[in-house]
Design a protein around this motif. Structure first.
Motif, PDB file in Angstrom:
ATOM      1  N   HIS A   1     -14.142  -5.417  24.702  1.00 12.44           N
ATOM      2  CA  HIS A   1     -13.495  -5.428  23.390  1.00 12.44           C
ATOM      3  C   HIS A   1     -14.224  -4.523  22.389  1.00 12.44           C
ATOM      4  CE1 HIS A   1     -11.351  -7.708  20.064  1.00 12.44           C
ATOM      5  NE2 HIS A   1     -12.298  -7.052  19.424  1.00 12.44           N
TER       6      HIS A   1
ATOM      7  N   HIS B   1     -14.450 -10.013  27.347  1.00 18.18           N
ATOM      8  CA  HIS B   1     -13.748 -11.272  27.615  1.00 18.18           C
ATOM      9  C   HIS B   1     -12.625 -11.031  28.610  1.00 18.18           C
ATOM     10  CE1 HIS B   1     -10.236 -10.248  25.051  1.00 18.18           C
ATOM     11  NE2 HIS B   1     -11.084  -9.831  24.120  1.00 18.18           N
TER      12      HIS B   1
ATOM     13  N   HIS C   1      -2.525  -6.216  19.379  1.00 20.89           N
ATOM     14  CA  HIS C   1      -2.019  -7.590  19.382  1.00 20.89           C
ATOM     15  C   HIS C   1      -2.774  -8.479  18.427  1.00 20.89           C
ATOM     16  CE1 HIS C   1      -5.459  -9.121  21.879  1.00 20.89           C
ATOM     17  NE2 HIS C   1      -5.507  -7.861  22.268  1.00 20.89           N
TER      18      HIS C   1
END
Ligand code: C2O
Length: 541
Positions: free
Chosen positions: A50, A93, A504
């Motif tokens: 990320h 993640h 998102h």
């Protein structure tokens, strides 16, 4: 899989190398990382890094069915990427279903060898990862919620480094303790890996100096309390008291709430404990008599605090760390972000969402449908037909008072749609919250890029007036931004990274309901402006 006990509930969870939270990855700017993920669980798995830009290399980005097919049971995949022009705190993640509830860990990028932080070298460096713990089986729970169309369960606890702490029953032995010495400066790397909640955080009777967010340095400022959304990271300097204090300090986090849905209204606490000096008298004191001090956190609904706090975040904007804000814009997009409903598929039944329908969420009223083949491969091999359409609406299909009284029709449309950008398009995106099922702040995350947050406000964005107030000098640069509740945020970025990039809401519940889309950035002319070819071990669907 590993058996873990929290709040007196024992369950088997998916982990990396048997660790929960997963192992920290520590690298240096410029390093090439080779990370082999071997799937030894029954679930399909992918891992996302990320905030890593993955220049020309979406193959290593990780969102399932966007840049890759999942790694299936018994298979493996090597995430192979180089960290270019980034240093600071990020995290990794899982990026499939709700597996990231237990599959996450810190991703720490140290400055290049012989280069320095733009602040005094800390004595020690400690990651603090916020998470959410569910007593039940999360995958079974979200599958059930998807079938019934109702809202998923909320978590049972928040955690710091996997530990809920003493404010929960049956949990005081599972408390994160930060042991410190007097008169030192600690770099705390805060990561919000929670699934569905923005969090306030504070340490009793200590000042926090914010120096970095999302692996980009900011102009330092002091605060007692901060707010951090899922997907965001914040580095703070904590300078400890010069003399041994006769107290033990709590550090606590609890949610900042804006929506109408149920939420976990509990709080996680960790402990800041000064190591006792060698003096045994102190040792005895510490054991027996020291009072506990608790911080005061803002009210759960304190949007005023959040607005003030986010306004303080400014890029460092120095010659060494410039803010390369796009000054001119080639393409502007206006995207409405919010919840809605979709029809209940089963004919004779009603669903458990609003008015007997299903919960849905959308961008410009399109609720994203996850494809069954990965978008990036479909694009790269020229086989996009039947996988996605490049016709994502660039403005809302109908204009109405987005933040006013909700329209009577709350239904969304659905599809797998992308916006196509020529290489190096300078992009401005205004993300507008809607109040269709109640206004709510949404932490929007963009893969493949950092963006500059050039403006934000409440109510509906005014394209004539609001851009006049944009900050094009030192806006904060990041990868995840909270769209203000009942408001809008404007971001700019240069689309200089070819590939398919997911965008998102980083609330897992909203991702499940379709609050996402993807950008397709085309190759440039020169060889070093084109996507790299896929690695040979790229998983197949
Ligand atoms: Cu941290 Cu697409 O997510």
């Amino acid at each position: 899989m590993k058996s873990v006990t929290r709040l007196c509930h024992t369950k088997s969870i998916v982990t990396v190398n048997g660790q929960f939270p997963g192992p920290s990855i520590v690298a240096r700017e410029g390093d090439r990382l080779l990370i082999r993920v071997i799937n030894r669980v029954p679930n399909n798995v992918t891992i996302h890094w990320h905030g890593i830009r993955q220049i020309r290399n979406g193959w290593a980005d990780g969102p399932a069915y966007i840049t890759q097919c999942p790694i299936q049971t018994g298979q493996s995949y090597v995430y192979n990427y180089t960290i270019v022009g980034q240093r600071g705190t990020l995290f990794w993640h899982a990026h499939i279903s709700w597996l990231r509830a237990t599959l996450y860990g810190a991703l720490i990028i140290l400055p290049k060898h012989l280069s320095f932080y733009p602040f005094p070298k800390p004595y020690k460096d400690v990651p603090l990862i916020f998470g959410e713990w569910f007593n039940g089986d999360i995958e079974a729970m979200i599958n059930r919620a998807t079938l019934t169309g109702g809202g998923p369960d909320v978590s049972d606890a928040y955690t710091i480094n996997g530990l809920p702490g003493p404010l929960y029953s049956c949990s005081s032995k599972q408390t994160f303790k930060l042991k410190v010495r007097e008169g030192k400066t600690y770099l705390l790397r805060l990561i919000n890996a929670a699934l569905n909640d923005q969090l306030f955080f504070s340490i009793a009777d200590h000042t926090l100096t914010v120096v970095e967010v999302d692996a980009v340095y900011v102009k330092p400022f002091d605060t007692q309390t901060l707010v951090i959304a899922p997907g965001q990271t914040t580095n703070i300097l904590l300078t400890t008291k010069p003399d041994f204090p006769h107290a033990i300090y709590f550090m606590t986090a609890r949610p900042y709430v804006t929506g109408l849905a149920n939420f976990d209204n509990s709080a996680v606490a960790g402990i800041l404990e000064y190591a006792s000096p060698s003096n045994p008298h102190h040792q005895a004191l510490r054991m027996k008599n020291l009072p506990f001090l608790k911080p005061t956190l803002p009210d759960l609904y304190d949007t005023g605090f959040v607005t003030e706090f986010t306004a303080k975040l400014r890029s460092l904007a120095t010659p060494q760390f410039p803010a390369k804000v796009p000054q001119k814009v080639d393409s502007k997009f206006y995207l409405t972000i919010g919840l809605g409903t979709s029809s209940c598929n089963s004919r004779d039944k009603t669903c458990q969402g609003p008015n007997g329908a299903k919960y849905a969420a959308s961008i410009n009223n399109v609720s994203f449908v996850q494809p069954t083949r990965a978008l990036l491969q479909a694009h790269f091999t020229g086989q996009s037909k039947g996988v996605y359409n490049p016709n994502f609406p660039t403005s809302p299909p109908e204009s109405f008072d987005y933040t006013g009284n909700p329209p009577s029709n709350t239904f969304v449309t659905s599809g797998t749609k992308l916006i196509v950008l020529p290489y190096k398009t300078s992009v401005e995106v205004v993300m507008q919250d809607t109040s269709i099922l109640g206004a709510e702040s949404h932490p929007l995350h963009l893969h493949g890029f950092n963006f500059f947050v050039v403006g934000q406000g409440f109510g509906n964005f005014n394209a004539d007036k609001d851009p006049g107030y944009f900050n094009l000098v030192d806006p904060v640069e990041r990868n995840t931004v909270g769209v203000p509740v009942g408001g809008w945020v404007a971001i700019r970025f240069l689309a200089d990274n070819p590939g398919v990039w997911f965008m998102h809401c980083h609330y897992e519940v909203h991702t499940s309901w379709g609050l996402e889309m993807a950008w397709l950035v085309l190759d440039g002319k020169h060889p070093n402006e084109k996507m790299l070819p896929p690695p040979p071990d790229l998983p197949k669907c």
